[in-house]
Design a protein around this motif. Structure first.
Motif, PDB file in Angstrom:
ATOM      1  N   ASP A   1      42.544  44.188  49.318  1.00 18.18           N
ATOM      2  CA  ASP A   1      41.660  43.460  48.411  1.00 18.18           C
ATOM      3  C   ASP A   1      42.136  43.510  46.962  1.00 18.18           C
ATOM      4  O   ASP A   1      42.200  42.495  46.285  1.00 18.18           O
ATOM      5  CB  ASP A   1      40.241  44.018  48.512  1.00 18.18           C
ATOM      6  CG  ASP A   1      39.241  43.195  47.713  1.00 18.18           C
ATOM      7  OD1 ASP A   1      39.006  42.033  48.094  1.00 18.18           O
ATOM      8  OD2 ASP A   1      38.715  43.698  46.717  1.00 18.18           O
ATOM      9  N   ALA A   2      42.487  44.693  46.472  1.00 14.06           N
ATOM     10  CA  ALA A   2      42.895  44.823  45.075  1.00 14.06           C
ATOM     11  C   ALA A   2      44.183  44.050  44.801  1.00 14.06           C
ATOM     12  O   ALA A   2      44.362  43.463  43.732  1.00 14.06           O
ATOM     13  CB  ALA A   2      43.081  46.294  44.714  1.00 14.06           C
ATOM     14  N   THR A   3      45.066  44.039  45.778  1.00 11.81           N
ATOM     15  CA  THR A   3      46.327  43.320  45.624  1.00 11.81           C
ATOM     16  C   THR A   3      46.097  41.847  45.356  1.00 11.81           C
ATOM     17  O   THR A   3      46.784  41.226  44.553  1.00 11.81           O
ATOM     18  CB  THR A   3      47.181  43.467  46.906  1.00 11.81           C
ATOM     19  OG1 THR A   3      47.538  44.831  47.061  1.00 11.81           O
ATOM     20  CG2 THR A   3      48.442  42.618  46.828  1.00 11.81           C
TER      21      THR A   3
ATOM     22  N   LEU B   1      44.247  37.071  41.113  1.00 15.70           N
ATOM     23  CA  LEU B   1      43.397  35.882  41.134  1.00 15.70           C
ATOM     24  C   LEU B   1      42.465  35.860  39.926  1.00 15.70           C
ATOM     25  O   LEU B   1      42.253  34.811  39.304  1.00 15.70           O
ATOM     26  CB  LEU B   1      42.572  35.831  42.420  1.00 15.70           C
ATOM     27  CG  LEU B   1      43.314  35.463  43.708  1.00 15.70           C
ATOM     28  CD1 LEU B   1      42.385  35.604  44.909  1.00 15.70           C
ATOM     29  CD2 LEU B   1      43.866  34.052  43.635  1.00 15.70           C
ATOM     30  N   VAL B   2      41.917  37.002  39.590  1.00 11.86           N
ATOM     31  CA  VAL B   2      41.047  37.100  38.414  1.00 11.86           C
ATOM     32  C   VAL B   2      41.836  36.784  37.150  1.00 11.86           C
ATOM     33  O   VAL B   2      41.353  36.082  36.252  1.00 11.86           O
ATOM     34  CB  VAL B   2      40.426  38.512  38.327  1.00 11.86           C
ATOM     35  CG1 VAL B   2      39.799  38.748  36.953  1.00 11.86           C
ATOM     36  CG2 VAL B   2      39.383  38.686  39.420  1.00 11.86           C
TER      37      VAL B   2
ATOM     38  N   LEU C   1      38.621  33.087  45.439  1.00 11.03           N
ATOM     39  CA  LEU C   1      37.912  34.345  45.202  1.00 11.03           C
ATOM     40  C   LEU C   1      36.624  34.426  46.014  1.00 11.03           C
ATOM     41  O   LEU C   1      36.250  35.496  46.498  1.00 11.03           O
ATOM     42  CB  LEU C   1      37.595  34.492  43.711  1.00 11.03           C
ATOM     43  CG  LEU C   1      38.696  35.109  42.844  1.00 11.03           C
ATOM     44  CD1 LEU C   1      38.337  35.008  41.372  1.00 11.03           C
ATOM     45  CD2 LEU C   1      38.953  36.559  43.241  1.00 11.03           C
ATOM     46  N   GLY C   2      35.942  33.302  46.167  1.00 14.32           N
ATOM     47  CA  GLY C   2      34.701  33.310  46.940  1.00 14.32           C
ATOM     48  C   GLY C   2      34.917  33.548  48.416  1.00 14.32           C
ATOM     49  O   GLY C   2      33.961  33.816  49.150  1.00 14.32           O
ATOM     50  N   ARG C   3      36.156  33.464  48.861  1.00 17.54           N
ATOM     51  CA  ARG C   3      36.459  33.600  50.282  1.00 17.54           C
ATOM     52  C   ARG C   3      37.218  34.876  50.625  1.00 17.54           C
ATOM     53  O   ARG C   3      37.286  35.249  51.798  1.00 17.54           O
ATOM     54  CB  ARG C   3      37.244  32.366  50.746  1.00 17.54           C
ATOM     55  CG  ARG C   3      36.344  31.147  50.833  1.00 17.54           C
ATOM     56  CD  ARG C   3      37.071  29.841  50.603  1.00 17.54           C
ATOM     57  NE  ARG C   3      36.114  28.719  50.703  1.00 17.54           N
ATOM     58  CZ  ARG C   3      35.295  28.354  49.720  1.00 17.54           C
ATOM     59  NH1 ARG C   3      35.317  29.014  48.564  1.00 17.54           N
ATOM     60  NH2 ARG C   3      34.449  27.348  49.872  1.00 17.54           N
ATOM     61  N   VAL C   4      37.817  35.505  49.622  1.00 15.10           N
ATOM     62  CA  VAL C   4      38.607  36.702  49.927  1.00 15.10           C
ATOM     63  C   VAL C   4      38.082  37.958  49.239  1.00 15.10           C
ATOM     64  O   VAL C   4      38.400  39.072  49.663  1.00 15.10           O
ATOM     65  CB  VAL C   4      40.098  36.507  49.559  1.00 15.10           C
ATOM     66  CG1 VAL C   4      40.681  35.315  50.296  1.00 15.10           C
ATOM     67  CG2 VAL C   4      40.295  36.349  48.060  1.00 15.10           C
ATOM     68  N   ALA C   5      37.287  37.817  48.176  1.00 19.47           N
ATOM     69  CA  ALA C   5      36.769  38.987  47.476  1.00 19.47           C
ATOM     70  C   ALA C   5      35.574  39.570  48.223  1.00 19.47           C
ATOM     71  O   ALA C   5      34.889  38.873  48.980  1.00 19.47           O
ATOM     72  CB  ALA C   5      36.368  38.627  46.047  1.00 19.47           C
ATOM     73  N   GLU C   6      35.311  40.836  47.999  1.00 19.24           N
ATOM     74  CA  GLU C   6      34.130  41.486  48.552  1.00 19.24           C
ATOM     75  C   GLU C   6      32.973  41.294  47.569  1.00 19.24           C
ATOM     76  O   GLU C   6      33.184  41.261  46.350  1.00 19.24           O
ATOM     77  CB  GLU C   6      34.381  42.981  48.756  1.00 19.24           C
ATOM     78  CG  GLU C   6      35.449  43.303  49.784  1.00 19.24           C
ATOM     79  CD  GLU C   6      35.056  42.880  51.192  1.00 19.24           C
ATOM     80  OE1 GLU C   6      33.836  42.851  51.471  1.00 19.24           O
ATOM     81  OE2 GLU C   6      35.951  42.583  52.001  1.00 19.24           O
TER      82      GLU C   6
ATOM     83  N   ALA D   1      35.777  40.469  40.220  1.00 22.75           N
ATOM     84  CA  ALA D   1      35.758  39.105  40.747  1.00 22.75           C
ATOM     85  C   ALA D   1      34.467  38.401  40.346  1.00 22.75           C
ATOM     86  O   ALA D   1      34.480  37.249  39.884  1.00 22.75           O
ATOM     87  CB  ALA D   1      35.909  39.108  42.259  1.00 22.75           C
ATOM     88  N   VAL D   2      33.346  39.096  40.503  1.00 21.81           N
ATOM     89  CA  VAL D   2      32.049  38.491  40.169  1.00 21.81           C
ATOM     90  C   VAL D   2      31.978  38.197  38.674  1.00 21.81           C
ATOM     91  O   VAL D   2      31.510  37.128  38.259  1.00 21.81           O
ATOM     92  CB  VAL D   2      30.904  39.420  40.599  1.00 21.81           C
ATOM     93  CG1 VAL D   2      29.561  38.891  40.094  1.00 21.81           C
ATOM     94  CG2 VAL D   2      30.877  39.568  42.116  1.00 21.81           C
TER      95      VAL D   2
END
Length: 403
Positions: free
Chosen positions: A271-273, A278-279, A298-303, A309-310
């Motif tokens: 995830d961090a990678t 992306l951010v 981001l809406g599809r791969v971030a937690e 991300a948020v």
């Protein structure tokens, strides 16, 4: 005082003195620094570099002096070539190009190096074929500069010869050839870089990962996705940037399939990678298409728990590009959760742009809870009609227990 300090102070006199050092390493570094801080109008500096380029007994020092003259500007490099070829600076550029091309056949490798540098700086493609031939020069320093010069032309005709140089015995030449192929940027030029993503040289992997985003086909998606697991952070970062660029470049009829593959591959990566680059693209990117793709992905791969991300998506609600802002809203809705609700509640105040507030309210109507309902009920008389309209809709949904 060290050479580095002399360079920081732009003390060309002390750096010129170092050209007379007994140490070849010191002379080479002094030449490199003079190329960075020297002045083409400073005659002693130019003369010192000319002497080093033509008479130093160490090949690396001569090469560094040639490159330093090139750094000072075309005029300084042409002075070296004038002395060695009899070229007149007043001649037409096409005449100069011909003489430099002939210099690529000279016995002295330093002259061939200088000629390659000079041809790369001329706006005359007639020298390209001569540079391509120089890619087979017996001296790796000449091959290196020929690769670099070919990269400035970014001409498809150099691709076969540059591809051969990816197997060069000198790693510097391999890197220069990879960079040049990346500059050419056609699918034919980029295809040989795919194999470099597994190379033992970190620099080569980074160059390849950074260049493959220019492709106009989905072939690099899976190799780039594998590169997201690279041991090197710079390679992983370059791979994410290229994935985003690739989405912007592929033909429209292929974009949906490529998006599906990209999301699938990115979701399987750490995830961090993925999220951090992306951010960075979303917050600092200069191209709207890349920011849109970053917001969408981001809406599809971030937690949902990914605060960075948020935060980036919430900030993007005010993006000057309407589609980026809309993708950010859609992604926030997809993520949901307490962090999304908290960040959006921070953005419904009148200090934020009207459109961003309206989008924040819309998403809150999809993901909010009791606190959101209490806050939104206080906005039913907001001065913005767009915000009020969203508030009424959101409050209705929340009172009903959801969308």
């Amino acid at each position: 005082m060290s050479l580095y300090q002399y360079a920081r102070e732009e003390n060309a006199e002390r750096l010129r003195d170092a050209l007379g050092s007994d140490s070849a390493a010191v002379r080479r570094r002094a030449a490199e620094f003079l190329g960075e801080v020297g002045d083409v109008d400073n005659q002693p500096t130019v003369d010192g570099l000319l002497r080093a380029a033509t008479s130093d007994d160490d090949a690396e020092v001569r090469g560094a002096a040639v490159d330093a003259l090139d750094e000072l500007g075309q005029e300084a490099l042409e002075r070296l070539l004038e002395e060695l070829t009899g070229t007149s600076g007043s001649e037409a550029e096409w005449v100069t190009a011909r003489k430099f091309a002939r210099a690529l056949k000279a016995d002295r490798p330093e002259l061939r190096m200088a000629a390659a540098n000079a041809l790369g700086g001329l706006d005359d493609a007639s020298g390209l074929q001569h540079l391509v031939e120089a890619l087979d020069d017996e001296d790796s320093r000449v091959r290196l500069r020929a690769c670099q010069a070919c990269g400035t032309f970014a001409d498809q005709r150099s691709v076969p010869a540059l591809t051969e140089r990816l197997d060069d015995e000198d790693p510097r030449v391999r890197r220069a050839a990879a960079n040049a192929l990346g500059n050419v940027g056609t699918d034919q030029a980029l295809s040989p870089l795919l194999d470099l993503l597994d190379d033992g040289d970190e620099s080569l992997r980074r160059i390849a990962a950074g260049a493959l985003g220019k492709a106009n086909n989905p072939e690099p998606v899976e190799p780039l996705a594998r590169a997201l697991g690279d041991e090197s952070a710079v390679v992983r970062n370059a791979a994410v940037y290229s994935v985003i660029e690739l989405l912007s470049n592929v033909p429209t009829e292929q974009s949906h399939a490529v998006r599906d593959r990209v999301v699938s591959e990115l979701k399987s990566a750490d995830d961090a990678t993925v999220v951090e680059p992306l951010v960075e693209i979303l917050t600092d990117g200069q191209q709207s298409r890349q920011r849109r793709n970053a917001a969408w992905i981001l809406g599809r791969v971030a937690e949902p728990e990914s605060a960075i991300a948020v935060e980036a998506l919430a900030d993007a609600l005010a993006d000057e590009d309407a589609q980026t802002a809309q993708f950010a809203a859609t992604s926030l809705k997809s993520l949901g959760g307490p962090i999304v609700e908290d960040r959006l509640l921070d953005r419904i105040g009148t200090e934020h742009p009207e459109d961003a507030r309206a989008k924040a309210v819309f998403v809150l109507g999809q993901v909010g809870g009791q606190e959101t309902l209490n806050r939104l009920e206080g906005l039913t008389d907001d001065e913005s009609s767009a915000v009020r309209q969203r508030v009424f809709s959101a409050v209705s949904k929340l009172r009903a227990g959801g969308p």
